[in-house]
Design a protein around this motif. Structure first.
Motif, PDB file in Angstrom:
ATOM      1  N   LEU A 232      -2.090  28.362  -6.556  1.00  0.00           N
ATOM      2  CA  LEU A 232      -2.839  28.992  -5.350  1.00  0.00           C
ATOM      3  C   LEU A 232      -2.430  28.072  -4.167  1.00  0.00           C
ATOM      4  CD1 LEU A 232      -6.535  28.833  -6.881  1.00  0.00           C
ATOM      5  CD2 LEU A 232      -5.157  30.703  -6.347  1.00  0.00           C
ATOM      6  N   ASP A 233      -2.574  28.714  -2.993  1.00  0.00           N
ATOM      7  CA  ASP A 233      -2.049  28.407  -1.844  1.00  0.00           C
ATOM      8  C   ASP A 233      -2.452  26.766  -1.761  1.00  0.00           C
ATOM      9  OD1 ASP A 233      -0.624  28.197   0.668  1.00  0.00           O
ATOM     10  OD2 ASP A 233      -2.462  29.152   1.756  1.00  0.00           O
ATOM     11  N   ARG A 234      -1.524  25.573  -1.566  1.00  0.00           N
ATOM     12  CA  ARG A 234      -1.918  24.656  -1.556  1.00  0.00           C
ATOM     13  C   ARG A 234      -2.918  23.852  -0.701  1.00  0.00           C
ATOM     14  NH1 ARG A 234      -0.305  19.232   0.436  1.00  0.00           N
ATOM     15  NH2 ARG A 234       0.059  17.747  -1.315  1.00  0.00           N
ATOM     16  N   LYS A 235      -2.804  24.370   0.604  1.00  0.00           N
ATOM     17  CA  LYS A 235      -3.769  23.667   1.706  1.00  0.00           C
ATOM     18  C   LYS A 235      -5.162  24.167   1.463  1.00  0.00           C
ATOM     19  CE  LYS A 235      -4.467  23.016   6.710  1.00  0.00           C
ATOM     20  NZ  LYS A 235      -3.846  23.319   8.079  1.00  0.00           N
ATOM     21  N   PRO A 236      -5.438  25.318   1.445  1.00  0.00           N
ATOM     22  CA  PRO A 236      -6.889  25.740   0.890  1.00  0.00           C
ATOM     23  C   PRO A 236      -7.448  25.425  -0.332  1.00  0.00           C
ATOM     24  CG  PRO A 236      -5.422  27.756   1.200  1.00  0.00           C
ATOM     25  CD  PRO A 236      -4.627  26.498   1.540  1.00  0.00           C
ATOM     26  N   LEU A 237      -6.411  25.134  -1.059  1.00  0.00           N
ATOM     27  CA  LEU A 237      -6.736  24.777  -2.520  1.00  0.00           C
ATOM     28  C   LEU A 237      -7.441  23.185  -2.379  1.00  0.00           C
ATOM     29  CD1 LEU A 237      -7.216  24.821  -5.650  1.00  0.00           C
ATOM     30  CD2 LEU A 237      -4.714  24.371  -5.920  1.00  0.00           C
ATOM     31  N   ILE A 238      -6.439  22.480  -1.555  1.00  0.00           N
ATOM     32  CA  ILE A 238      -6.968  21.043  -1.489  1.00  0.00           C
ATOM     33  C   ILE A 238      -8.404  20.998  -0.868  1.00  0.00           C
ATOM     34  CG2 ILE A 238      -6.339  18.749  -0.533  1.00  0.00           C
ATOM     35  CD1 ILE A 238      -3.568  19.699  -1.056  1.00  0.00           C
ATOM     36  N   GLU A 239      -8.422  21.694  -0.022  1.00  0.00           N
ATOM     37  CA  GLU A 239      -9.936  21.905   0.816  1.00  0.00           C
ATOM     38  C   GLU A 239     -10.839  22.306  -0.218  1.00  0.00           C
ATOM     39  OE1 GLU A 239      -9.476  24.733   3.794  1.00  0.00           O
ATOM     40  OE2 GLU A 239      -8.273  23.748   5.018  1.00  0.00           O
ATOM     41  N   ASP A 240     -10.649  23.110  -1.046  1.00  0.00           N
ATOM     42  CA  ASP A 240     -11.808  23.359  -2.108  1.00  0.00           C
ATOM     43  C   ASP A 240     -11.896  22.297  -3.001  1.00  0.00           C
ATOM     44  OD1 ASP A 240     -11.978  25.754  -1.108  1.00  0.00           O
ATOM     45  OD2 ASP A 240     -11.225  27.088  -2.708  1.00  0.00           O
ATOM     46  N   LEU A 241     -10.849  21.624  -3.340  1.00  0.00           N
ATOM     47  CA  LEU A 241     -11.288  20.563  -4.140  1.00  0.00           C
ATOM     48  C   LEU A 241     -11.852  19.499  -3.774  1.00  0.00           C
ATOM     49  CD1 LEU A 241      -7.746  20.500  -5.981  1.00  0.00           C
ATOM     50  CD2 LEU A 241      -9.766  21.293  -7.020  1.00  0.00           C
ATOM     51  N   LYS A 242     -11.547  19.193  -2.172  1.00  0.00           N
ATOM     52  CA  LYS A 242     -12.440  17.974  -1.860  1.00  0.00           C
ATOM     53  C   LYS A 242     -13.842  18.579  -1.558  1.00  0.00           C
ATOM     54  CE  LYS A 242     -10.399  16.683   2.137  1.00  0.00           C
ATOM     55  NZ  LYS A 242      -9.329  16.875   3.439  1.00  0.00           N
ATOM     56  N   LYS A 243     -14.156  19.695  -1.387  1.00  0.00           N
ATOM     57  CA  LYS A 243     -15.679  20.126  -1.321  1.00  0.00           C
ATOM     58  C   LYS A 243     -16.180  20.025  -2.600  1.00  0.00           C
ATOM     59  CE  LYS A 243     -14.900  23.850   2.344  1.00  0.00           C
ATOM     60  NZ  LYS A 243     -15.049  25.309   2.428  1.00  0.00           N
ATOM     61  N   VAL A 244     -15.377  20.279  -3.892  1.00  0.00           N
ATOM     62  CA  VAL A 244     -16.008  19.922  -5.004  1.00  0.00           C
ATOM     63  C   VAL A 244     -16.538  18.702  -5.279  1.00  0.00           C
ATOM     64  CG1 VAL A 244     -15.517  19.922  -7.643  1.00  0.00           C
ATOM     65  CG2 VAL A 244     -14.710  22.015  -6.190  1.00  0.00           C
ATOM     66  N   LEU A 245     -15.625  17.706  -4.734  1.00  0.00           N
ATOM     67  CA  LEU A 245     -16.179  16.289  -4.637  1.00  0.00           C
ATOM     68  C   LEU A 245     -17.410  16.040  -4.338  1.00  0.00           C
ATOM     69  CD1 LEU A 245     -12.524  14.548  -4.612  1.00  0.00           C
ATOM     70  CD2 LEU A 245     -13.758  14.951  -6.636  1.00  0.00           C
ATOM     71  N   GLN A 246     -17.330  16.580  -2.931  1.00  0.00           N
ATOM     72  CA  GLN A 246     -18.533  16.259  -2.111  1.00  0.00           C
ATOM     73  C   GLN A 246     -19.751  17.073  -2.533  1.00  0.00           C
ATOM     74  OE1 GLN A 246     -16.885  17.748   1.530  1.00  0.00           O
ATOM     75  NE2 GLN A 246     -15.884  15.859   2.156  1.00  0.00           N
ATOM     76  N   ASP A 247     -19.630  18.173  -3.199  1.00  0.00           N
ATOM     77  CA  ASP A 247     -20.640  18.770  -3.710  1.00  0.00           C
ATOM     78  C   ASP A 247     -21.440  18.125  -5.196  1.00  0.00           C
ATOM     79  OD1 ASP A 247     -22.244  21.116  -4.107  1.00  0.00           O
ATOM     80  OD2 ASP A 247     -21.035  22.112  -5.883  1.00  0.00           O
ATOM     81  N   SER A 248     -20.598  17.304  -5.585  1.00  0.00           N
ATOM     82  CA  SER A 248     -21.001  16.485  -6.925  1.00  0.00           C
ATOM     83  C   SER A 248     -21.886  15.298  -6.326  1.00  0.00           C
ATOM     84  CB  SER A 248     -19.888  15.853  -7.681  1.00  0.00           C
ATOM     85  OG  SER A 248     -19.310  14.538  -6.987  1.00  0.00           O
ATOM     86  N   ILE A 249     -21.757  15.219  -5.187  1.00  0.00           N
ATOM     87  CA  ILE A 249     -22.741  13.900  -4.476  1.00  0.00           C
ATOM     88  C   ILE A 249     -23.927  14.672  -3.719  1.00  0.00           C
ATOM     89  CG2 ILE A 249     -22.821  12.473  -2.686  1.00  0.00           C
ATOM     90  CD1 ILE A 249     -19.663  11.876  -3.181  1.00  0.00           C
ATOM     91  N   ILE A 250     -23.575  15.682  -3.107  1.00  0.00           N
ATOM     92  CA  ILE A 250     -24.535  16.177  -2.401  1.00  0.00           C
ATOM     93  C   ILE A 250     -25.703  16.943  -2.986  1.00  0.00           C
ATOM     94  CG2 ILE A 250     -25.487  18.241  -0.850  1.00  0.00           C
ATOM     95  CD1 ILE A 250     -22.421  17.379   0.641  1.00  0.00           C
ATOM     96  N   ARG A 251     -25.456  17.563  -4.392  1.00  0.00           N
ATOM     97  CA  ARG A 251     -25.925  18.430  -5.290  1.00  0.00           C
ATOM     98  C   ARG A 251     -26.125  17.551  -6.586  1.00  0.00           C
ATOM     99  NH1 ARG A 251     -25.196  24.423  -6.276  1.00  0.00           N
ATOM    100  NH2 ARG A 251     -22.905  23.943  -6.532  1.00  0.00           N
TER     101      ARG A 251
END
Length: 491
Positions: A232-251
């Motif tokens: 997958l396109d690297r930059k938007p993929l990294i954005e998604d992976l960072k969101k996954v980490l934040q999601d593990s905290i927020i939710r």
């Protein structure tokens, strides 16, 4: 003109910096200085004057910002919001417009703020091409970031922003205001509404189908799916992976309440593995935020695999970001073993990259000096963590740090049950260096190798756990175990 050197950018008090960023000429500066007092009074004539100035100076965002301010001072909140949304639409890179928009959502929808100020809530991450910021930009951004963290009940991150503001401008009104808000927060019991404040809605991902795999797969992540994600396109993929980490905290609360088997909340580990494979160093703030979570998070997310994961993170990102890892060790209210895992990982890093020894030792020296300087800070002092860190320094035979270690002992800041008496420490730290025995294959492996190791470790764990049960209770699959039960036709 004042300049404050930070890790990656400079803070200046020179107003010419803002003037250049916002297309403010000498003539425009004179106009702004002339009307500023009336703006703060909400004078009605400005509701006609400012639109004319906006039309005459379409590239200058400040006039639109002042229009919103006038409405706000007059109590016309909805008009102020409309003016600011227009400002953000016309000048999306204008920081103060973004901050005003974030304020609009603080009480009603704080989960929208990372989409406005950046997922990492860091000024440089929002403007990666800038190397210098005005002091008012720095103070205003970190105040709103801190208020956001208070809104989601993350006191530690709010206090970090306050400390940054106090180090730059301790008497600034925004600094004082934030300090009061944090004090009020501490006096309030937030345990009841913690669950309410946490989001229940998943983030919006660039690649929702592929990211969903991270939430579904376990230790045996299919290789074809790994390959698909990596293409997958690297930059938007990294954005998604960072969101996954934040999601593990927020939710986090949401997940442990909704999931039938909380042993399989593995998606943050998947995200970390992919970020390491992508060499996404800019995701380190999000990774460190994960590592700053409490004991319950560690037990459910990482379990007994935490040492290998932290070793892998340090191996991947430690060489060029030692300052960030050691700054983490200086932060208050961090779970004891979270600090020890990072410190222990330095042993492996130096085993693999011995050229870093002098840098690591310098960071350890600064860390011990911080512990000594803040000996009365109850939010930082942790005798067990200090003892574990001293043990790592001793194992590394960094005897140049013995004076600092001795001072820690004199201040009774070290748990002697962990690393022994000061006499024992002195004997060991000045002895011949031993071969560092930390031998983990995970950090140096590719992402495919990581999953193979992780799967094997998990299978070994289950096998050992089952063996322990059999040793205690006998053969769990003994066919005679049912002989004592009478047959029941209704069974």
């Amino acid at each position: 003109m004042l300049h404050y050197p930070l890790t990656s950018y400079t803070i200046s008090s020179d107003h010419e910096l803002l003037d250049k960023e916002n297309h403010i000429s000498f003539e425009v500066r004179k106009i702004l200085e002339g009307i500023q007092p009336d703006v703060l009074k909400g004078k009605s004539y400005l509701l006609k004057k400012l639109p004319r100035l906006i039309k005459q100076n379409p590239r200058v965002p400040v006039f639109k910002n002042l229009l919103a301010t006038v409405h706000k001072e007059r109590g016309e909140i909805e008009q102020a919001f409309k003016a600011n949304r227009w400002l953000v639409k016309e000048h999306p890179n204008y920081l103060f417009g973004r901050l005003n928009l974030a304020v609009e959502y603080l009480d009603t929808a704080p989960e929208k703020i990372p989409g406005i100020l950046g997922e990492s809530m860091e000024l440089q991450a929002l403007y990666p091409n800038r190397k210098e910021f005005h002091i008012e930009e720095f103070i205003a951004f970190n105040q709103i970031a801190a208020l956001y963290f208070l809104a989601i009940n993350d006191l530690r991150q709010a206090e970090i922003r306050l400390e940054m503001m106090q180090s730059i401008s301790p008497e600034h009104p925004k600094t004082n205001y934030l300090q009061e808000r944090i004090q009020q927060f501490k006096l309030t019991d937030h345990s009841e509404n913690q669950k309410i404040m946490q989001a229940h809605q998943a983030p919006k991902f660039n690649f929702p189908l592929q990211v969903q795999w991270l939430y579904e797969e376990d230790h045996d992540f299919p290789k074809n799916k790994i390959a698909t994600i990596l293409r997958l396109d690297r930059k938007p993929l990294i954005e998604d992976l960072k969101k996954v980490l934040q999601d593990s905290i927020i939710r986090f609360n949401y997940f442990i309440e909704e999931e039938d088997e909380i042993d399989f909340l593995l998606f943050p580990i998947h995200a970390i593995f992919f970020l390491e494979e992508l060499e996404a160093e800019k995701a380190l703030p999000e990774i460190l935020e994960v590592l700053s979570q409490n004991e319950e998070y560690y037990e459910i997310i990482f379990g007994d695999f935490i040492n290998e994961i932290v070793n892998s993170i340090i191996y991947s990102f430690g060489e060029h970001h030692l300052d960030q890892f050691f700054n983490f060790l200086k932060q208050p209210r961090i779970y004891t073993f979270s600090k020890s895992y990072i410190s222990e990982a330095m042993l492996l890093l130096l085993k693999e990259k011995p050229n870093l020894r002098e840098k690591v030792q310098a960071h350890y020296k600064s860390l011990l000096e911080t512990f000594i300087e803040k000996k009365d800070d109850k939010t930082l002092v942790d005798q067990l963590a200090y003892g574990l860190i001293v043990s790592d320094i001793v194992e590394l035979r960094m005897n140049a740090l013995y004076p600092e270690i001795k001072k820690l002992y004199q201040l009774r800041l070290v748990d002697e049950d962990v690393c022994g008496t000061i006499e024992e420490v002195k004997k060991d730290i000045f002895s011949d260096p031993d071969q560092i025995q930390k031998d983990y294959s995970l950090p140096t492996a590719s992402i495919y190798g990581k999953y193979e190791i992780w799967k094997k470790n998990y299978e070994d764990f289950l096998e050992n756990e089952f063996k322990e049960l059999e040793d205690e209770f006998g053969n769990l699959f003994d066919d005679d175990i049912f002989d004592d039960f009478e047959e029941d036709e209704d069974f």
